[in-house]
Design an enzyme around this catalytic site. Structure first.
Site, mmCIF file in Angstrom:
data_model
loop_
_atom_site.group_PDB
_atom_site.id
_atom_site.type_symbol
_atom_site.label_atom_id
_atom_site.label_comp_id
_atom_site.label_asym_id
_atom_site.label_seq_id
_atom_site.Cartn_x
_atom_site.Cartn_y
_atom_site.Cartn_z
ATOM 1 N N GLU A 94 4.175 13.391 2.550
ATOM 2 C CA GLU A 94 4.724 12.908 3.815
ATOM 3 C C GLU A 94 4.981 11.409 3.783
ATOM 4 O O GLU A 94 4.235 10.662 3.162
ATOM 5 C CB GLU A 94 3.736 13.236 4.946
ATOM 6 C CG GLU A 94 3.484 14.733 5.045
ATOM 7 C CD GLU A 94 2.510 15.132 6.134
ATOM 8 O OE1 GLU A 94 2.557 16.296 6.539
ATOM 9 O OE2 GLU A 94 1.701 14.298 6.581
ATOM 10 N N CYS A 121 6.216 4.082 5.864
ATOM 11 C CA CYS A 121 4.909 4.262 5.236
ATOM 12 C C CYS A 121 5.070 5.369 4.188
ATOM 13 O O CYS A 121 5.498 6.478 4.526
ATOM 14 C CB CYS A 121 3.933 4.666 6.336
ATOM 15 S SG CYS A 121 2.338 5.158 5.726
ATOM 16 N N CYS A 167 -5.696 13.047 -2.225
ATOM 17 C CA CYS A 167 -6.390 11.812 -2.586
ATOM 18 C C CYS A 167 -7.780 12.153 -3.099
ATOM 19 O O CYS A 167 -8.414 13.090 -2.607
ATOM 20 C CB CYS A 167 -6.493 10.902 -1.366
ATOM 21 S SG CYS A 167 -7.157 9.264 -1.752
ATOM 22 N N CYS A 207 -12.629 9.654 1.720
ATOM 23 C CA CYS A 207 -13.173 8.859 2.835
ATOM 24 C C CYS A 207 -13.437 9.808 4.012
ATOM 25 O O CYS A 207 -12.592 10.659 4.330
ATOM 26 C CB CYS A 207 -12.193 7.771 3.252
ATOM 27 S SG CYS A 207 -11.855 6.583 1.936
ATOM 28 N N CYS A 235 -10.750 10.253 6.903
ATOM 29 C CA CYS A 235 -9.332 10.433 6.539
ATOM 30 C C CYS A 235 -9.014 11.894 6.211
ATOM 31 O O CYS A 235 -9.660 12.507 5.361
ATOM 32 C CB CYS A 235 -9.023 9.538 5.341
ATOM 33 S SG CYS A 235 -7.356 9.744 4.697
ATOM 34 N N GLY A 274 -2.813 9.230 -0.430
ATOM 35 C CA GLY A 274 -3.179 8.793 -1.775
ATOM 36 C C GLY A 274 -3.680 7.370 -1.870
ATOM 37 O O GLY A 274 -3.571 6.579 -0.926
ATOM 38 N N GLU A 275 -4.249 7.066 -3.019
ATOM 39 C CA GLU A 275 -4.755 5.727 -3.297
ATOM 40 C C GLU A 275 -3.830 5.093 -4.347
ATOM 41 O O GLU A 275 -3.873 5.450 -5.525
ATOM 42 C CB GLU A 275 -6.210 5.826 -3.812
ATOM 43 C CG GLU A 275 -6.770 4.551 -4.381
ATOM 44 C CD GLU A 275 -6.578 3.316 -3.497
ATOM 45 O OE1 GLU A 275 -6.797 3.372 -2.279
ATOM 46 O OE2 GLU A 275 -6.193 2.269 -4.056
ATOM 47 N N SER A 333 -1.942 -0.850 0.255
ATOM 48 C CA SER A 333 -3.259 -0.767 0.876
ATOM 49 C C SER A 333 -4.194 0.021 -0.039
ATOM 50 O O SER A 333 -3.821 1.054 -0.586
ATOM 51 C CB SER A 333 -3.122 -0.061 2.229
ATOM 52 O OG SER A 333 -4.379 0.075 2.842
ATOM 53 N N SER A 343 -8.831 -1.772 2.740
ATOM 54 C CA SER A 343 -9.463 -0.964 3.779
ATOM 55 C C SER A 343 -10.961 -1.235 3.699
ATOM 56 O O SER A 343 -11.672 -0.605 2.933
ATOM 57 C CB SER A 343 -9.175 0.521 3.538
ATOM 58 O OG SER A 343 -7.786 0.747 3.624
ATOM 59 N N LEU A 344 -11.404 -2.197 4.477
ATOM 60 C CA LEU A 344 -12.807 -2.620 4.380
ATOM 61 C C LEU A 344 -13.684 -1.711 5.241
ATOM 62 O O LEU A 344 -14.625 -1.100 4.753
ATOM 63 C CB LEU A 344 -12.911 -4.096 4.819
ATOM 64 C CG LEU A 344 -14.281 -4.745 4.673
ATOM 65 C CD1 LEU A 344 -14.737 -4.781 3.222
ATOM 66 C CD2 LEU A 344 -14.254 -6.180 5.239
ATOM 67 N N HIS A 345 -13.403 -1.668 6.517
ATOM 68 C CA HIS A 345 -14.054 -0.777 7.484
ATOM 69 C C HIS A 345 -15.536 -1.033 7.718
ATOM 70 O O HIS A 345 -16.085 -0.565 8.720
ATOM 71 C CB HIS A 345 -13.816 0.702 7.145
ATOM 72 C CG HIS A 345 -12.369 1.068 6.990
ATOM 73 N ND1 HIS A 345 -11.365 0.475 7.719
ATOM 74 C CD2 HIS A 345 -11.749 1.958 6.173
ATOM 75 C CE1 HIS A 345 -10.192 0.980 7.359
ATOM 76 N NE2 HIS A 345 -10.400 1.873 6.422
ATOM 77 N N ASN A 357 -7.775 7.558 14.410
ATOM 78 C CA ASN A 357 -6.924 8.697 14.746
ATOM 79 C C ASN A 357 -7.682 9.971 14.440
ATOM 80 O O ASN A 357 -8.048 10.214 13.298
ATOM 81 C CB ASN A 357 -5.629 8.638 13.938
ATOM 82 C CG ASN A 357 -4.838 7.395 14.265
ATOM 83 O OD1 ASN A 357 -4.563 7.106 15.422
ATOM 84 N ND2 ASN A 357 -4.503 6.624 13.257
ATOM 85 N N CYS A 396 -2.126 7.017 10.791
ATOM 86 C CA CYS A 396 -2.959 6.748 9.616
ATOM 87 C C CYS A 396 -4.058 7.774 9.494
ATOM 88 O O CYS A 396 -4.759 8.053 10.459
ATOM 89 C CB CYS A 396 -3.633 5.395 9.744
ATOM 90 S SG CYS A 396 -2.619 4.066 9.233
HETATM 91 N N1 SAH Z 1 -5.732 4.807 0.095
HETATM 92 C C1 SAH Z 1 -5.211 3.638 0.729
HETATM 93 C C2 SAH Z 1 -3.974 3.877 1.574
HETATM 94 C C3 SAH Z 1 -3.925 5.093 2.446
HETATM 95 S S1 SAH Z 1 -4.730 5.089 4.002
HETATM 96 C C4 SAH Z 1 -6.289 2.970 1.557
HETATM 97 O O1 SAH Z 1 -7.359 3.535 1.695
HETATM 98 O O2 SAH Z 1 -6.086 1.861 2.019
HETATM 99 C C5 SAH Z 1 -3.991 3.846 4.966
HETATM 100 C C6 SAH Z 1 -4.936 3.255 5.998
HETATM 101 O O3 SAH Z 1 -5.276 4.235 6.998
HETATM 102 C C7 SAH Z 1 -6.265 2.800 5.401
HETATM 103 O O4 SAH Z 1 -6.644 1.565 5.925
HETATM 104 C C8 SAH Z 1 -7.199 3.893 5.844
HETATM 105 O O5 SAH Z 1 -8.528 3.514 5.822
HETATM 106 C C9 SAH Z 1 -6.672 4.191 7.225
HETATM 107 N N2 SAH Z 1 -7.109 5.474 7.779
HETATM 108 C C10 SAH Z 1 -7.483 6.578 7.111
HETATM 109 N N3 SAH Z 1 -7.844 7.547 7.969
HETATM 110 C C11 SAH Z 1 -7.678 7.049 9.210
HETATM 111 C C12 SAH Z 1 -7.851 7.585 10.516
HETATM 112 N N4 SAH Z 1 -8.247 8.833 10.716
HETATM 113 N N5 SAH Z 1 -7.579 6.787 11.559
HETATM 114 C C13 SAH Z 1 -7.111 5.527 11.372
HETATM 115 N N6 SAH Z 1 -6.928 4.971 10.181
HETATM 116 C C14 SAH Z 1 -7.209 5.721 9.098
#
Ligand code: SAH
Length: 377
Positions: free
Chosen positions: A124, A138, A145, A149, A152, A195-196, A227, A250-252, A324, A367
């Site tokens: 997608e 995007c 992936c 995480c 995700c 994907g990463e 990212s 993507s620190l979080h 999300n 996302c």
């Molecule tokens: N693998 C890469 C790029 C894909 S995800 C990465 O991890 O950065 C793109 C962004 O969406 C990342 O910052 C990821 O952490 C975030 N993301 C993943 N799941 C999400 C969700 N359910 N709600 C909001 N952001 C999310």
């Protein structure tokens, strides 16, 4: 995907491949399988050019029509001398991916494009048309992936395979054609789909070369963003090779134990290791930090202090992202008022911060909501 809240050449590889053209035109006759040669394969396009005695400047027009002007195949072929058109049309494959579906959001300007690969996988891409008028795309870098995480949806489906350079680029080519009748062009391309990207490094690098190269897509590095979950060695290779392309981490969480729970990769690639890579990457300009806010997980006072401390000495831009939701995930997002307070506190502490909102949530295009719903043959 995200929008923004109101408040607030190294061309050697492509050149080398492109102009090499050492194989004889005669050999080409045996190698070509009709419709099997990708439009991104510059050696083969060069071979075709020689075989049909097409002037180099006509190939330039051909490429401009294809990649920059996003024209349809017939119009693209018209840029070539008449005698060459047939050979080009039967030899080259215009599209690497097949558009298998399109979903347009009814609440914002997002469209989800579902593409099918030749081996039947669905990936997608998301077109974003935020109120600011700037169209972004995007794109996905892998089918599924491997990072798993916890927040995700893509991570829950597991890993199938990496996308090829052509499959990555074709998302941009086709989306550009799709938005063209609206009078739009894709202004920014972000690797934030499935994907990463840094676990598909070679194809990522090759696609970035094409996206930046003047004879092709001609994007300034500042219009491209990659990212990552945070893979130190790959981040360093990326920063060295593409100092002008934006990097997002993507620190979080800036607390090792919290981050490990959210992102299994964090066990291997610790915050200490990432700190070094961030410092390195920030020599090229500010690094984007993605901070997804999850209720009771990473939105407390201790989380704030850890974040402030962790990023204190690094030039960064922090994006506060809403969670999300998706079926089967029991994590909950931090309410907007609290996200705003967290962002304001970061601003007061001297950071550049943007409070993001989601686009495409109604079509599962936000996302973390991108998944392969079914496999098609
Ligand atoms: N693998 C890469 C790029 C894909 S995800 C990465 O991890 O950065 C793109 C962004 O969406 C990342 O910052 C990821 O952490 C975030 N993301 C993943 N799941 C999400 C969700 N359910 N709600 C909001 N952001 C999310």
């Amino acid at each position: 995907m995200e929008g923004i809240d109101q408040d607030h050449q190294k061309n050697d590889q492509i050149g080398g491949r492109f102009f090499r053209g050492k194989r004889s035109a005669f050999a080409g006759l045996f190698f070509y399988k009709p419709g099997m040669v990708s439009i991104y394969d510059m050696d083969e396009v060069e071979e075709l050019r020689r075989r049909n005695a097409v002037q180099p400047h006509r190939i330039k027009l051909f490429r401009t029509a294809l990649f920059k002007n996003a024209l349809g195949w017939d119009e693209v072929l018209e840029t070539l001398p008449e005698n060459a058109r047939h050979d080009f049309s039967v030899t080259l494959e215009f599209e690497s991916l097949e558009l298998a579906g399109r979903h347009d959001s009814e609440i914002d300007g997002a469209s989800k494009l579902v593409f099918k690969t030749t081996d039947g996988h669905l990936i997608e891409s998301v077109v974003l048309r935020p109120a600011t008028g700037r169209t972004s795309l995007c794109i996905s870098s892998q089918v599924g992936c491997a990072c798993s995480c916890g927040f995700c949806a893509t991570g829950q489906m597991g890993f199938t395979r990496s996308l090829t350079r052509d499959e990555i680029l074709d998302q941009v080519t086709q989306a550009s054609r799709i938005v063209k009748p609206e009078g739009r062009t894709i202004r920014n391309v972000v690797f934030m789909g499935m994907g990463e990207p840094l676990l598909n490094l070679e194809n990522l690098f090759q696609s970035l070369e094409f996206l930046r190269a003047a004879p092709f897509f001609n994007y300034a590095g500042s219009r491209l963003m990659v990212s990552t979950v945070g893979i130190p060695q790959a981040m360093e290779r990326f920063s060295e090779r593409f100092p002008d392309v934006q990097l997002a981490l993507s620190l979080h969480s800036a607390r090792q134990e919290v981050r490990e729970k959210l992102m299994p990769q964090a066990r291997k690639y610790t915050l200490d290791m990432l700190h070094e890579s961030l410092l390195e990457a920030s020599r090229n300009g500010k690094v984007m930090i993605e901070y997804l806010m999850l209720a009771g997980v990473n939105d407390g006072d201790a989380d704030f202090r850890a974040l402030e401390n962790y990023l204190r000495d690094i030039p960064v831009h922090i994006n506060i992202i809403p969670f999300n939701e998706y079926a089967g995930c029991n994590l909950r997002g931090t309410p907007k008022s609290e996200r705003k307070a967290f962002a304001d506190r970061l601003k007061t502490a001297g950071f550049d911060v943007t409070l993001r909102y989601s686009l495409g949530a109604d079509i599962a295009a936000a996302c973390g909501q991108l998944v392969q719903h079914r496999k098609m043959r």
